[in-house]
Design a protein around this motif. Structure first.
Motif, short mmCIF file in Angstrom:
data_model
loop_
_atom_site.label_atom_id
_atom_site.label_comp_id
_atom_site.label_asym_id
_atom_site.label_seq_id
_atom_site.Cartn_x
_atom_site.Cartn_y
_atom_site.Cartn_z
N LEU A 28 0.90 -1.33 0.03
CA LEU A 28 0.09 0.00 -0.11
C LEU A 28 0.95 1.15 0.05
O LEU A 28 1.86 1.39 0.88
N GLU A 29 0.77 2.18 -1.19
CA GLU A 29 1.49 3.20 -0.98
C GLU A 29 0.62 4.57 -0.93
O GLU A 29 -0.38 4.48 -1.63
N ALA A 30 1.10 5.62 -0.20
CA ALA A 30 0.62 6.61 -0.06
C ALA A 30 1.20 7.89 0.54
O ALA A 30 2.35 7.36 1.14
N PRO A 31 1.13 9.04 0.18
CA PRO A 31 1.94 10.26 0.47
C PRO A 31 2.27 10.36 1.89
O PRO A 31 3.33 10.89 2.14
N GLN A 32 1.45 9.87 2.74
CA GLN A 32 1.90 9.85 4.45
C GLN A 32 2.78 8.93 4.77
O GLN A 32 3.17 8.53 5.84
N TYR A 33 3.00 7.69 3.88
CA TYR A 33 3.99 6.67 4.30
C TYR A 33 5.20 6.76 3.21
O TYR A 33 4.78 6.20 2.25
N GLY A 38 3.69 -3.11 3.35
CA GLY A 38 3.42 -4.49 2.67
C GLY A 38 3.08 -5.39 3.57
O GLY A 38 3.52 -5.60 4.73
N MET A 39 2.50 -6.76 2.97
CA MET A 39 2.38 -7.74 3.60
C MET A 39 2.82 -8.94 2.55
O MET A 39 2.54 -8.92 1.45
N ASN A 40 3.58 -9.74 3.06
CA ASN A 40 4.18 -10.93 2.34
C ASN A 40 3.02 -12.12 2.68
O ASN A 40 3.02 -12.51 3.64
N ASP A 53 4.34 -3.21 10.03
CA ASP A 53 3.34 -2.99 8.87
C ASP A 53 2.08 -3.68 8.92
O ASP A 53 0.90 -2.78 8.88
N ILE A 54 2.12 -4.88 9.22
CA ILE A 54 0.43 -5.28 9.73
C ILE A 54 0.07 -4.46 10.75
O ILE A 54 -1.28 -4.29 10.53
N GLN A 55 0.54 -4.15 11.87
CA GLN A 55 -0.03 -3.24 12.81
C GLN A 55 -0.73 -2.09 12.27
O GLN A 55 -1.94 -1.30 12.44
N ASN A 56 -0.04 -1.31 11.26
CA ASN A 56 -0.17 0.18 10.57
C ASN A 56 -1.50 -0.32 9.79
O ASN A 56 -2.31 0.48 9.70
N ILE A 57 -1.34 -1.39 9.04
CA ILE A 57 -2.58 -1.65 7.89
C ILE A 57 -3.82 -1.92 8.84
O ILE A 57 -4.81 -1.74 8.36
#
Length: 205
Positions: A28-33, A38-40, A53-57
């Motif tokens: 997931l790409e966004a200006p604030q990041y 990403g998740m594998n 990443d998982i926690q943020n998603i």
């Protein structure tokens, strides 16, 4: 048949790479990041590319009513897929050994490839169904309830393959090393069948 048997064993063994490398990846790409989240996706579970990443998603998903990223215990697939892949690798290796000693013919290799192809298609269909449920089965009590021009809830389904704009994010979904190893392995089994068929035809002359 010896060469085809060896190719069959090698091709089947490459499936074991799925126990080490991810099958798929979603970013997931966004200006604030500045660094994409990403998740594998492995055959046994989902891991973040980076530690949080998982926690943020999950944090982002909470606001729009999406479910948390499932743990292996919450999806039967993560318990079943390793058994299927391990079983197919073992079966393919056994067929390759039997072919090496001329106990069976090359059509057994083709049969294995057809079965593996069917299982792969079913796996991708199941993955796409999960993505659909993940992106559309939203919590009605979500903090943010976004709708389209007709008043229907927005779908946040990531693409099965490719890139797609979702709100201010761009989702990228592509295969990873495990998928490429599986594809190469299946290609080798096709070559094994062709080599065995050719050798069998030469011997018949």
């Amino acid at each position: 048949m010896k060469n085809s048997g060896i190719l069959m064993v090698i091709g089947s063994a490459l499936l074991l790479g799925l126990f080490i490398y991810p099958l798929w990846n979603i970013q997931l790409e966004a200006p604030q990041y500045p660094d994409p989240l990403g998740m594998n996706i492995y055959i046994s579970g989902i891991q973040g590319e980076e530690e949080f990443d998982i926690q943020n998603i999950d944090g982002i998903n909470h606001y729009i009513g999406m479910k948390k990223i499932p743990t292996p215990a919450e999806m039967w697939e993560f318990n079943t897929f390793p058994l299927v892949i391990g079983g197919m690798a073992a079966l393919g290796a056994l067929l390759g050994i039997l072919g090496f000693f001329k106990v069976i013919g090359p059509n057994w290799f083709l049969g294995w490839l057809i079965l593996m192809t069917v299982l792969g298609i079913l796996g991708m269909m199941d993955f796409n169904n999960w993505l659909s449920d993940y992106g559309t089965d939203l919590d009605p009590k979500a903090i943010m309830k976004l709708t389209d021009s007709e008043g229907n809830p927005l779908s946040y389904k990531p693409p099965l393959l490719g890139s797609q704009k979702i709100l201010n994010f761009t989702a990228h979904s592509y295969p990873r090393a495990g998928a490429y190893l599986m594809f190469i392995g299946m290609l080798l089994t096709l070559v094994a069948w062709w080599v065995g068929k050719k050798a069998k035809g030469t011997m018949a002359k």
